[in-house]
Design a protein around this motif. Structure first.
Motif, PDB file in Angstrom:
ATOM      1  N   ALA A 266      -8.794   6.198   7.707  1.00 32.49           N
ATOM      2  CA  ALA A 266      -7.770   6.139   6.660  1.00 32.49           C
ATOM      3  C   ALA A 266      -6.515   6.903   7.087  1.00 32.49           C
ATOM      4  CB  ALA A 266      -8.323   6.693   5.352  1.00 32.49           C
ATOM      5  N   ARG A 267      -6.690   8.070   7.694  1.00 40.30           N
ATOM      6  CA  ARG A 267      -5.522   8.827   8.167  1.00 40.30           C
ATOM      7  C   ARG A 267      -4.751   8.049   9.228  1.00 40.30           C
ATOM      8  NH1 ARG A 267      -9.145  13.313   7.597  1.00 40.30           N
ATOM      9  NH2 ARG A 267      -9.803  13.071   9.776  1.00 40.30           N
ATOM     10  N   HIS A 268      -5.481   7.411  10.125  1.00 38.62           N
ATOM     11  CA  HIS A 268      -4.814   6.621  11.168  1.00 38.62           C
ATOM     12  C   HIS A 268      -4.093   5.412  10.577  1.00 38.62           C
ATOM     13  CE1 HIS A 268      -4.100   4.742  15.052  1.00 38.62           C
ATOM     14  NE2 HIS A 268      -4.671   3.630  14.599  1.00 38.62           N
ATOM     15  N   ALA A 269      -4.719   4.750   9.592  1.00 36.86           N
ATOM     16  CA  ALA A 269      -4.087   3.577   8.978  1.00 36.86           C
ATOM     17  C   ALA A 269      -2.808   3.958   8.249  1.00 36.86           C
ATOM     18  CB  ALA A 269      -5.073   2.898   8.029  1.00 36.86           C
ATOM     19  N   PHE A 270      -2.820   5.083   7.537  1.00 33.75           N
ATOM     20  CA  PHE A 270      -1.608   5.504   6.838  1.00 33.75           C
ATOM     21  C   PHE A 270      -0.526   5.942   7.818  1.00 33.75           C
ATOM     22  CE2 PHE A 270      -3.983   5.531   2.879  1.00 33.75           C
ATOM     23  CZ  PHE A 270      -2.998   5.255   1.952  1.00 33.75           C
ATOM     24  N   GLN A 271      -0.916   6.553   8.907  1.00 36.82           N
ATOM     25  CA  GLN A 271       0.080   6.956   9.898  1.00 36.82           C
ATOM     26  C   GLN A 271       0.741   5.726  10.521  1.00 36.82           C
ATOM     27  OE1 GLN A 271       1.104  10.094  10.470  1.00 36.82           O
ATOM     28  NE2 GLN A 271       2.684   9.147  11.755  1.00 36.82           N
ATOM     29  N   VAL A 272      -0.049   4.710  10.811  1.00 29.84           N
ATOM     30  CA  VAL A 272       0.513   3.473  11.353  1.00 29.84           C
ATOM     31  C   VAL A 272       1.438   2.811  10.334  1.00 29.84           C
ATOM     32  CG1 VAL A 272      -0.071   1.146  12.142  1.00 29.84           C
ATOM     33  CG2 VAL A 272      -1.407   3.102  12.937  1.00 29.84           C
ATOM     34  N   ALA A 273       1.041   2.823   9.042  1.00 29.00           N
ATOM     35  CA  ALA A 273       1.887   2.228   8.007  1.00 29.00           C
ATOM     36  C   ALA A 273       3.198   3.000   7.852  1.00 29.00           C
ATOM     37  CB  ALA A 273       1.129   2.193   6.678  1.00 29.00           C
ATOM     38  N   ARG A 274       3.149   4.323   7.947  1.00 27.61           N
ATOM     39  CA  ARG A 274       4.389   5.099   7.869  1.00 27.61           C
ATOM     40  C   ARG A 274       5.312   4.793   9.035  1.00 27.61           C
ATOM     41  NH1 ARG A 274       0.619   9.321   6.714  1.00 27.61           N
ATOM     42  NH2 ARG A 274       0.554   9.817   4.475  1.00 27.61           N
ATOM     43  N   ASP A 275       4.726   4.621  10.211  1.00 30.19           N
ATOM     44  CA  ASP A 275       5.552   4.319  11.383  1.00 30.19           C
ATOM     45  C   ASP A 275       6.229   2.954  11.261  1.00 30.19           C
ATOM     46  OD1 ASP A 275       4.714   6.742  12.349  1.00 30.19           O
ATOM     47  OD2 ASP A 275       3.155   5.893  13.652  1.00 30.19           O
ATOM     48  N   LYS A 276       5.570   1.995  10.575  1.00 30.47           N
ATOM     49  CA  LYS A 276       6.140   0.653  10.445  1.00 30.47           C
ATOM     50  C   LYS A 276       7.190   0.545   9.353  1.00 30.47           C
ATOM     51  CE  LYS A 276       2.184  -1.915  12.286  1.00 30.47           C
ATOM     52  NZ  LYS A 276       1.172  -2.965  12.002  1.00 30.47           N
ATOM     53  N   GLY A 277       7.233   1.497   8.433  1.00 27.82           N
ATOM     54  CA  GLY A 277       8.268   1.470   7.414  1.00 27.82           C
ATOM     55  C   GLY A 277       7.708   1.501   6.005  1.00 27.82           C
ATOM     56  N   PRO A 278       8.606   1.619   5.013  1.00 22.97           N
ATOM     57  CA  PRO A 278       8.165   1.730   3.616  1.00 22.97           C
ATOM     58  C   PRO A 278       7.429   0.490   3.112  1.00 22.97           C
ATOM     59  CG  PRO A 278      10.465   2.418   3.864  1.00 22.97           C
ATOM     60  CD  PRO A 278      10.070   1.791   5.155  1.00 22.97           C
ATOM     61  N   ALA A 279       7.828  -0.703   3.580  1.00 16.26           N
ATOM     62  CA  ALA A 279       7.174  -1.918   3.087  1.00 16.26           C
ATOM     63  C   ALA A 279       5.697  -1.939   3.464  1.00 16.26           C
ATOM     64  CB  ALA A 279       7.887  -3.153   3.640  1.00 16.26           C
ATOM     65  N   HIS A 280       5.385  -1.592   4.705  1.00 15.62           N
ATOM     66  CA  HIS A 280       3.984  -1.565   5.134  1.00 15.62           C
ATOM     67  C   HIS A 280       3.213  -0.458   4.418  1.00 15.62           C
ATOM     68  CE1 HIS A 280       5.749  -3.946   8.381  1.00 15.62           C
ATOM     69  NE2 HIS A 280       4.545  -4.419   8.583  1.00 15.62           N
ATOM     70  N   LEU A 281       3.871   0.683   4.161  1.00 19.09           N
ATOM     71  CA  LEU A 281       3.193   1.758   3.440  1.00 19.09           C
ATOM     72  C   LEU A 281       2.880   1.339   2.014  1.00 19.09           C
ATOM     73  CD1 LEU A 281       2.148   4.649   3.407  1.00 19.09           C
ATOM     74  CD2 LEU A 281       4.465   5.409   2.800  1.00 19.09           C
ATOM     75  N   ALA A 282       3.814   0.641   1.350  1.00 21.11           N
ATOM     76  CA  ALA A 282       3.549   0.157  -0.009  1.00 21.11           C
ATOM     77  C   ALA A 282       2.428  -0.860  -0.024  1.00 21.11           C
ATOM     78  CB  ALA A 282       4.827  -0.446  -0.599  1.00 21.11           C
ATOM     79  N   SER A 283       2.389  -1.743   0.969  1.00 22.36           N
ATOM     80  CA  SER A 283       1.306  -2.719   1.055  1.00 22.36           C
ATOM     81  C   SER A 283      -0.043  -2.032   1.253  1.00 22.36           C
ATOM     82  CB  SER A 283       1.575  -3.705   2.187  1.00 22.36           C
ATOM     83  OG  SER A 283       0.517  -4.623   2.324  1.00 22.36           O
ATOM     84  N   GLN A 284      -0.055  -0.965   2.050  1.00 23.01           N
ATOM     85  CA  GLN A 284      -1.298  -0.224   2.278  1.00 23.01           C
ATOM     86  C   GLN A 284      -1.773   0.445   0.987  1.00 23.01           C
ATOM     87  OE1 GLN A 284      -2.951  -0.265   5.064  1.00 23.01           O
ATOM     88  NE2 GLN A 284      -4.499   1.300   4.720  1.00 23.01           N
ATOM     89  N   ILE A 285      -0.850   0.976   0.215  1.00 23.82           N
ATOM     90  CA  ILE A 285      -1.215   1.634  -1.046  1.00 23.82           C
ATOM     91  C   ILE A 285      -1.742   0.612  -2.040  1.00 23.82           C
ATOM     92  CG2 ILE A 285      -0.291   2.909  -3.006  1.00 23.82           C
ATOM     93  CD1 ILE A 285       1.617   4.297  -1.073  1.00 23.82           C
ATOM     94  N   ARG A 286      -1.100  -0.573  -2.109  1.00 29.99           N
ATOM     95  CA  ARG A 286      -1.580  -1.610  -3.021  1.00 29.99           C
ATOM     96  C   ARG A 286      -2.978  -2.084  -2.643  1.00 29.99           C
ATOM     97  NH1 ARG A 286       3.834  -3.563  -2.719  1.00 29.99           N
ATOM     98  NH2 ARG A 286       3.176  -5.023  -1.082  1.00 29.99           N
ATOM     99  N   ALA A 287      -3.239  -2.145  -1.335  1.00 34.73           N
ATOM    100  CA  ALA A 287      -4.574  -2.561  -0.899  1.00 34.73           C
ATOM    101  C   ALA A 287      -5.636  -1.559  -1.340  1.00 34.73           C
ATOM    102  CB  ALA A 287      -4.594  -2.731   0.617  1.00 34.73           C
ATOM    103  N   ILE A 288      -5.290  -0.274  -1.352  1.00 33.75           N
ATOM    104  CA  ILE A 288      -6.257   0.742  -1.770  1.00 33.75           C
ATOM    105  C   ILE A 288      -6.410   0.751  -3.281  1.00 33.75           C
ATOM    106  CG2 ILE A 288      -6.677   3.235  -1.842  1.00 33.75           C
ATOM    107  CD1 ILE A 288      -5.386   3.435   0.878  1.00 33.75           C
ATOM    108  N   LEU A 289      -5.309   0.573  -3.990  1.00 31.52           N
ATOM    109  CA  LEU A 289      -5.361   0.566  -5.453  1.00 31.52           C
ATOM    110  C   LEU A 289      -5.886  -0.745  -6.011  1.00 31.52           C
ATOM    111  CD1 LEU A 289      -1.964   2.320  -6.303  1.00 31.52           C
ATOM    112  CD2 LEU A 289      -4.244   3.319  -6.220  1.00 31.52           C
ATOM    113  N   LYS A 290      -6.091  -1.753  -5.135  1.00 35.79           N
ATOM    114  CA  LYS A 290      -6.595  -3.069  -5.547  1.00 35.79           C
ATOM    115  C   LYS A 290      -5.697  -3.684  -6.615  1.00 35.79           C
ATOM    116  CE  LYS A 290     -11.401  -1.923  -4.493  1.00 35.79           C
ATOM    117  NZ  LYS A 290     -12.788  -1.878  -4.983  1.00 35.79           N
TER     118      LYS A 290
END
Length: 616
Positions: A266-290
């Motif tokens: 999970a830490r690695h996935a969030f770090q990768v999402a942060r590196d790709k930008g806010p859009a990828h980070l928001a998508s990652q959060i939505r995937a966790i929040l279902k």
């Protein structure tokens, strides 16, 4: 596959009427009903010489006659392979008492379901080792002669890729499937499995030892039991206790390691999402929040209401969906063999021009732009196999495109899609009409469509109205809504009367007329136009706007590109069950699932929009 094979004392009696056996008592009537409900058959009550079998004899002093009341039940399809031997007397001390056994010789062939094997490890293709392995597979691609037809050519390419990738799967079969599992946790899981196998083997040996002790005890009943019998039970108890202790320790270690692996993943996935930008980070959060549109809930087995029955068998559910989608797309049943046969009117193009054919660079860029981690088509080859080595994939498929141009044809596999049902939000899941079709096309077919898209985009830009949105770069679909709102505000400011007409094109991509795109289909299109209940002025206006050309030719699309698109849209098909020979052939629509579906629809709609925009 499982099949019932029942030996039953049914107390069912039959009499021979002509060449058929008819029920005599209520048990026989109930047995016939049960056989009909479950599609079963039974052994006969009479021999081939029309003599009744005697499987039951009455007790002494009874006035009842011997009869056949015992049967062997089996699937009805097996009856032709069943040889009825008849009653076989038991030559032992019970001979002549009560029931006698019946015997038959049955030879049935079971169809073993094909093992699909492990899925291809898509994440492996994103590593340097995986990309190098893919490049090696492409480099050893066999040379396919020019005389080979396009369908065989595509089949040979796919077969070579499958064989090479399957060899990789076999070599890496001992790796974990779950991406969160580390090698240390995987080693603990393997130790637990090995410990369980050892325990099962020791259990089997212990049961054999117990059985041997029982047999020896029955053989020498008057002798004293061996002294090692109590030690055998005590040793077994100690083995079970040691196994339970080891399993408890390993299970606790696996739970702790799994929690640590999931946290690190999970830490690695969030770090990768942060590196790709806010859009990828928001998508990652939505995937966790279902939540959100991109969240996909876990898929469950679909159950459909068909008349008064609930269908749950996968083949029955897929058949219902196939009929439902065929009705919306105006498709008809067919077979791939019929579609693969060249039509009588197909004439090879004479001296084809290379203008309009996608170049090798364009085809390579199209392969590189394929979206990853998407569902595969009929061949189950994922897009990662092509987009990770786009240049090699383009070199392998470029001869197929040249053959299509030279021979005025198109691969049958690339014309078809696998239709997968997707439940509409808020709809009843047991209703077949609550699902819409999602088309899964082959990745090479998508790449060829992407390589042709720039020519269609140029044609659309040359004729599209300024407020047309969708299928255009830098022209979002919000543009028409903004134009409508501006129009309404202008009417209010000027205190003028006006209107906005909203047209809901239900299943627009599936029902659009393809003939309006090509010159060869204008005659059929004009004939259908003449049959519509339209005013003469409207019909003349549309006919004059056609100008004797299809939408593609009228907007400057090269002839060779039109030929490729025309052949790609002839004989299109879809299937909902890849294991069945029956498919559905479509004759309208802009091939949903293709990268050209939206822009081809815009070009087909261009005539109507332009006719409405011009004053009468």
């Amino acid at each position: 596959m499982t099949a019932p094979l029942v030996c039953i004392d049914a107390n069912a009696r039959y009499c021979l009427a002509g060449n058929e056996e008819s029920a005599v008592n209520r048990n026989a009537c109930q047995l016939d009903t049960t056989l009909a409900d479950f599609g079963l058959g039974r052994t006969s009550a009479y021999t081939a010489q029309r003599h009744q079998k005697h499987t039951w004899r009455p007790p002494s002093g009874s006035h009842a006659a011997p009869a056949c009341i015992d049967y062997i039940l089996m699937p009805g399809q097996w009856l032709p392979q069943c040889h009825d031997i008849g009653v076989v007397p038991m030559l032992d001390m019970f001979s002549g008492f009560d029931h006698q056994p019946i015997q038959c010789h049955l030879q049935a062939a079971f169809s073993v379901p094909q093992h699909t094997g492990r899925p291809l490890p898509r994440d492996f293709f994103f590593t340097d080792v995986g990309r190098a392995r893919l490049r090696e597979i492409y480099q050893i691609m066999p040379e396919i002669p020019w005389a080979v037809d396009v369908d065989t050519h595509v089949a040979l390419i796919n077969q070579h890729l499958r064989d090479g990738l399957q060899q990789h799967v076999i070599e890496h079969a001992a790796t974990p499937r779950k991406p969160t599992i580390s090698q240390a946790t995987w080693q603990l899981l393997r130790e637990k499995r090995q410990l369980r196998r050892v325990f099962w083997r020791r259990t089997e040996l212990h049961q054999r030892q117990v059985l041997a002790c029982c047999l020896r005890g029955w053989q020498r009943a008057t002798q004293v039991a061996p002294a090692q019998t109590p030690n055998l039970a005590k040793r077994r108890d100690m083995e079970v206790a040691a196994h339970m202790t080891s399993m408890h320790v390993l299970s606790q270690a696996i739970r702790d390691a799994s929690r640590a692996d999931e946290a690190a993943f999970a830490r690695h996935a969030f770090q990768v999402a942060r590196d790709k930008g806010p859009a990828h980070l928001a998508s990652q959060i939505r995937a966790i929040l279902k939540s959100g549109r991109k969240y996909k809930p876990p898929s469950i087995a679909v159950t459909l209401q068909h008349g008064d029955h609930l269908l749950s068998e996968p083949e029955h559910v897929k058949a219902v969906f196939g009929q439902q989608f065929a009705a919306s797309e105006k498709a008809k049943p067919a077979t791939l063999c019929d579609l693969a046969r060249p039509s009588a009117g197909a004439v090879p193009a004479q001296a084809p021009h290379i203008t309009g054919v996608p170049s090798l660079c364009q085809l390579s860029a199209a392969f590189a732009s394929l979206k990853v981690r998407k569902a595969s088509g009929l061949t189950q080859l994922p897009a990662e196999v092509f987009c990770r080595c786009p240049a090699e994939a383009a070199l392998a498929h470029m001869p197929v495109i040249l053959k299509c141009v030279a021979r005025n044809t198109y691969p049958t596999l690339w014309k078809g899609v696998v239709a997968v049902p997707l439940l509409k939000p808020g709809k009843r899941p047991t209703d077949p009409t609550s699902y819409r079709s999602i088309a899964l096309a082959e990745p090479p077919s998508k790449a060829v469509g992407r390589s042709l898209r720039p020519q269609l985009e140029w044609a659309l830009e040359s004729t599209a109205l300024p407020t047309v949105g969708g299928a255009r770069k830098s022209w979002p679909t919000e543009l028409p809504a903004l134009a409508i709102q501006s129009h309404i505000d202008r009417l209010r400011a000027g205190k003028k009367a006006g209107a906005v007409i909203y047209i809901d094109g239900v299943s627009a991509f599936y029902s659009v007329d393809r003939d309006v795109l090509f010159d060869e289909g204008l005659l059929r299109y004009q004939q259908r136009l003449a049959d519509l209940p339209l005013e003469t002025s409207v019909r003349d206006r549309v006919s004059s706007a056609l100008a004797g050309q299809g939408s593609l030719g009228r907007n400057g699309v090269p002839d060779t590109a039109q030929q490729l698109l025309r052949n790609a849209m002839q004989g299109t098909w879809f299937t909902t069950d890849a294991t069945r020979a029956c498919i559905y052939q479509t004759e309208c629509g802009t091939t949903p699932g293709s990268p050209l579906a939206d822009i081809a629809f815009q070009l087909a709609l261009e005539l109507a929009i332009r006719s409405l925009s011009e004053p009468f």
